[in-house]
Design a protein around this motif. Sequence first.
Motif: not given
Length: 200
Positions: A38-56
Amino acid sequence: MTAALVEHDTAPDRRSWDLLLQAWRELDVPEGWHAEIDEGQIVLVPPPHRHHNGIADALQRVLYRVVPDELGVYQTLGIHIAPLDKLYVPDLALVPREVVDAADPDTNDPLDASETLLVVEITSQSNAKDDRTKKLWAYAHAPVPVYLLVDRFDEHGPTATLFTGPQNGAYKHAERVPFGESLKLPEPFAATVDTAGFPG
């Protein structure tokens, strides 16, 4: 003359994108993390919260009940927003299986976002603003036909918003419901998403 100027002006950007994409392919990301461009650079995204995974998980179960066999529901699938040279890894992407199966097994190239039918982003506290603005704008430019934003951190309380009808880089329609209400997805995966069971 104009075509030559456009070609000249965009050539450095194309080389930069190719270098970024090559670096993204070769990046050794810690387990559970993923990388986006994004915006000309690589961005690392950390693992999501358990609630995030529950919604997915809840959304994936709903989709699997209604989508035809020729469509797949994918997590951690890199998608390229070609008009903007961005690469995102949405929480869920609904894509024809043949498109995913046709990928070269020897490369890790992202899928063109215009091949997706539905993209889902579930906000985390650290990236909620990006999901609401930058990714909304990018998916409309792709264009991705349907963007579902599940926003656990909306200032008015947790919400789910369905964006449809991308046109000229913006979605024409948006339907927003608070957690606890249902949201109807459009064809070809017509399903009712009951947000009452989403962990907040």
